[in-house]
Design an enzyme around this catalytic site. Structure first.
Site, PDB file in Angstrom:
ATOM      1  N   GLY A 189       1.706   9.300  -0.645  1.00  3.06           N
ATOM      2  CA  GLY A 189       1.701   9.308  -2.100  1.00  3.06           C
ATOM      3  C   GLY A 189       2.378  10.516  -2.717  1.00  3.06           C
ATOM      4  CG  ASN A 231      -3.914   0.932   1.894  1.00  2.00           C
ATOM      5  OD1 ASN A 231      -4.757   0.317   1.236  1.00  2.00           O
ATOM      6  ND2 ASN A 231      -4.108   2.175   2.310  1.00  2.00           N
ATOM      7  CD1 TRP A 232      -1.381  -4.121  -1.587  1.00  2.00           C
ATOM      8  CD2 TRP A 232      -2.485  -5.551  -2.917  1.00  2.00           C
ATOM      9  NE1 TRP A 232      -0.666  -5.300  -1.619  1.00  2.00           N
ATOM     10  CE2 TRP A 232      -1.324  -6.191  -2.432  1.00  2.00           C
ATOM     11  CE3 TRP A 232      -3.338  -6.260  -3.765  1.00  2.00           C
ATOM     12  CZ2 TRP A 232      -0.986  -7.499  -2.772  1.00  2.00           C
ATOM     13  CZ3 TRP A 232      -3.008  -7.565  -4.106  1.00  2.00           C
ATOM     14  CH2 TRP A 232      -1.836  -8.172  -3.619  1.00  2.00           C
ATOM     15  CE  LYS A 233      -2.839   4.275  -0.302  1.00  4.01           C
ATOM     16  NZ  LYS A 233      -2.313   5.622  -0.304  1.00  4.01           N
ATOM     17  CD  GLU A 273      -5.495   7.335  -0.031  1.00  2.00           C
ATOM     18  OE1 GLU A 273      -5.918   6.182  -0.210  1.00  2.00           O
ATOM     19  OE2 GLU A 273      -4.296   7.640  -0.156  1.00  2.00           O
ATOM     20  N   GLY A 316       1.937   2.113   0.887  1.00  2.00           N
ATOM     21  CA  GLY A 316       0.993   2.244  -0.214  1.00  2.00           C
ATOM     22  C   GLY A 316       1.641   1.833  -1.530  1.00  2.00           C
ATOM     23  N   GLY A 317       2.085   2.810  -2.299  1.00  2.00           N
ATOM     24  CA  GLY A 317       2.629   2.574  -3.634  1.00  2.00           C
ATOM     25  C   GLY A 317       3.664   1.463  -3.706  1.00  2.00           C
ATOM     26  CB  SER A 372       6.514   8.709   0.672  1.00  2.00           C
ATOM     27  OG  SER A 372       5.485   9.367  -0.033  1.00  2.00           O
ATOM     28  CG  HIS A 384      -5.913   5.384   4.376  1.00  2.00           C
ATOM     29  ND1 HIS A 384      -5.899   6.412   3.470  1.00  2.00           N
ATOM     30  CD2 HIS A 384      -4.670   4.838   4.351  1.00  2.00           C
ATOM     31  CE1 HIS A 384      -4.689   6.475   2.908  1.00  2.00           C
ATOM     32  NE2 HIS A 384      -3.937   5.526   3.427  1.00  2.00           N
ATOM     33  CD  GLU A 421      -0.937   5.683   6.493  1.00  2.00           C
ATOM     34  OE1 GLU A 421      -0.131   5.006   5.857  1.00  2.00           O
ATOM     35  OE2 GLU A 421      -2.125   5.834   6.155  1.00  2.00           O
TER      36      GLU A 421
END
Ligand code: PGA
Length: 252
Positions: free
Chosen positions: A175, A9-11, A99, A236-237, A215, A97, A169
């Site tokens: 994150g 997920n590149w956000k 977010e 993610g990251g 993470s 998600h 999640e």
């Protein structure tokens, strides 16, 4: 056999140029990896979706959208619909998600509508859910997850579930560098599978892929993925760095 999935997920990261470079590098690196029963999905931002989709047409890499509106078209400034996503040959969408829930007020009821719209348009859904830290501290995490899944997904028919991928999640792990322990992930994933088995036939529960997100890094992926009910990860990251993402793919 359940499909294993590593999804990135590149956000809100990567410009057009950066997207092209990352997709190219990933596609190049992935050619050296033998993927058995494993799907690799990346989710760039909307403006770069079509380019990523075009670049991966002959690749094993699949492309997903990060969100979509619940209606097919209309006066909804700034929104993107399922038919628009399908039209650029993207067949997967991430919904729910944390977010989106936290910063954009997405509720279980809205997500149920989005899930319906995605399925109606033949999009596969990566459905995200998970508890916040207070829920876990107060021991309410199972209840919260049960509510999120029931409210958004349990109106579906058994057949619809072939288009559903679940992603647990825990919000406190997204994150933050903090991960659920492999045992905490397994405990929740087993609970989720049981929940699906109670509502649907057990083969629906056995077939649905349940990803862990929060993470996941090269250093912890293998241990998390080794758990019976963990069928992959939503990253993610670490999905923004080729080496890290490739290590995670290799860990599955
Ligand atoms: P993270 O994000 O890997 O950066 O924690 C996971 C996610 O939000 O899907």
């Amino acid at each position: 056999m359940r499909t294993k999935i590593v999804a990135g997920n590149w956000k809100m990261n990567k410009t057009y140029k950066e997207t092209k470079a990352l997709v190219k590098e990933l596609d190049h690196s992935i050619k050296d990896v033998t993927l058995s029963n494993t799907r690799v999905i990346i989710a760039p931002t909307f403006v770069n979706l079509q380019k990523a989709s075009k670049m991966t047409r002959k690749s094993v890499i699949e492309v997903a959208a990060q969100n979509m509106h619940q209606l097919d078209s209309g006066a909804y400034t700034g929104e993107v619909s399922a038919p628009m996503i399908k039209a650029v040959h993207v067949n997967v969408v991430i919904l729910g998600h944390s977010e989106r829930r936290e910063y954009f007020g997405e509720t279980d009821a809205l997500l149920a509508q989005k899930v319906d719209a995605a399925l109606k348009n033949d999009l596969e859904v990566i459905f995200c859910f998970g508890e916040v830290l207070e829920d876990r501290k107060s021991g309410n995490h199972f209840k919260v997850v049960e509510r999120q899944i029931k409210n958004a997904l349990f109106h579906l028919d058994s057949e619809d579930w072939s288009k559903i991928i679940l992603a647990y999640e825990p919000v406190w792990a997204i994150g933050t560098g903090e991960t659920a322990s492999p045992d905490q992930a397994q405990e929740m994933h087993a609970f989720i599978r049981e929940l699906v088995a109670e509502r649907y036939l057990s083969d629906v529960a056995e077939e649905v892929s349940i990803l862990y997100g929060g993470s996941v890094k090269p250093g912890n992926a293998q241990e998390i993925f080794s758990k019976t009910d963990v069928d992959g990860g939503l990253i993610g990251g670490a999905a923004l760095k080729v080496d890290d993402f490739m290590s995670i793919i290799k860990a599955i």
